[in-house]
Scaffold this motif. Sequence first.
Motif, mmCIF file in Angstrom:
data_model
loop_
_atom_site.group_PDB
_atom_site.id
_atom_site.type_symbol
_atom_site.label_atom_id
_atom_site.label_comp_id
_atom_site.label_asym_id
_atom_site.label_seq_id
_atom_site.Cartn_x
_atom_site.Cartn_y
_atom_site.Cartn_z
ATOM 1 N N GLY A 67 0.837 -1.189 0.000
ATOM 2 C CA GLY A 67 0.000 0.000 0.000
ATOM 3 C C GLY A 67 0.864 1.229 0.000
ATOM 4 O O GLY A 67 2.060 1.166 0.281
ATOM 5 N N SER A 90 -4.649 7.299 -0.821
ATOM 6 C CA SER A 90 -4.176 6.043 -0.233
ATOM 7 C C SER A 90 -4.664 4.888 -1.091
ATOM 8 O O SER A 90 -5.834 4.851 -1.478
ATOM 9 C CB SER A 90 -4.721 5.871 1.189
ATOM 10 N N ARG A 91 -3.768 3.954 -1.378
ATOM 11 C CA ARG A 91 -4.128 2.752 -2.143
ATOM 12 C C ARG A 91 -3.526 1.537 -1.464
ATOM 13 O O ARG A 91 -2.440 1.588 -0.911
ATOM 14 C CB ARG A 91 -3.582 2.823 -3.563
ATOM 15 N N GLN A 92 -4.248 0.427 -1.572
ATOM 16 C CA GLN A 92 -3.755 -0.866 -1.125
ATOM 17 C C GLN A 92 -4.046 -1.867 -2.236
ATOM 18 O O GLN A 92 -5.171 -1.925 -2.739
ATOM 19 C CB GLN A 92 -4.428 -1.302 0.168
ATOM 20 N N LEU A 93 -3.040 -2.623 -2.623
ATOM 21 C CA LEU A 93 -3.168 -3.615 -3.690
ATOM 22 C C LEU A 93 -2.623 -4.952 -3.204
ATOM 23 O O LEU A 93 -1.572 -4.992 -2.570
ATOM 24 C CB LEU A 93 -2.384 -3.161 -4.927
ATOM 25 N N GLU A 102 -6.837 -7.377 -5.928
ATOM 26 C CA GLU A 102 -7.813 -6.667 -5.115
ATOM 27 C C GLU A 102 -7.199 -5.341 -4.707
ATOM 28 O O GLU A 102 -6.010 -5.268 -4.399
ATOM 29 C CB GLU A 102 -8.163 -7.467 -3.865
ATOM 30 N N GLY A 103 -7.997 -4.298 -4.718
ATOM 31 C CA GLY A 103 -7.463 -3.005 -4.350
ATOM 32 C C GLY A 103 -8.509 -2.100 -3.738
ATOM 33 O O GLY A 103 -9.706 -2.314 -3.900
ATOM 34 N N SER A 104 -8.019 -1.121 -3.016
ATOM 35 C CA SER A 104 -8.894 -0.085 -2.490
ATOM 36 C C SER A 104 -8.183 1.249 -2.658
ATOM 37 O O SER A 104 -6.954 1.320 -2.669
ATOM 38 C CB SER A 104 -9.234 -0.338 -1.028
ATOM 39 N N GLU A 105 -8.971 2.293 -2.825
ATOM 40 C CA GLU A 105 -8.429 3.633 -3.018
ATOM 41 C C GLU A 105 -9.275 4.621 -2.229
ATOM 42 O O GLU A 105 -10.497 4.555 -2.260
ATOM 43 C CB GLU A 105 -8.471 3.984 -4.506
ATOM 44 N N THR A 106 -8.608 5.516 -1.515
ATOM 45 C CA THR A 106 -9.287 6.558 -0.755
ATOM 46 C C THR A 106 -8.639 7.886 -1.115
ATOM 47 O O THR A 106 -7.407 7.986 -1.152
ATOM 48 C CB THR A 106 -9.128 6.325 0.762
#
Length: 124
Positions: A67, A90-93, A102-106
């Motif tokens: 991340g 912020s990103r997490q992969l 899988e990922g998330s982005e804020t």
Amino acid sequence: DTRRRACVLDRGFEYSQRSGLPPAAVTWSGDAPDRLSARMTTREAIDIEVLTRDVRPFSPDPPYGFGFTEKLRIRLQREGEPTEITATLSRQLAPASDGAIEGSETLATFRSIYVSGSRVAAPS
């Protein structure tokens, strides 16, 4: 340094795809990954600069995701006064069990407005 550039995606391609602008309207280079410029029209432009980047492991165990958090300065030039926005991205992969990513982005933004040569903070 190498760690600072380790998790930088092709920001030019990504911005072009998300904004709908043709790739020729976006200026970005892997040699200077902390800066991006785009011209929307002859009177509208945007400049994005990465001020800080923190890269961290998402998981210390396999499948080893990662991340990062970046603080960005975004300058918008439109007809009238320029606008400056400070943003935190912020990103997490991480790899998923089926081979996908899988990922998330804020994204959180904060805006400053230039008024008669001085900067006034304003909520965005």
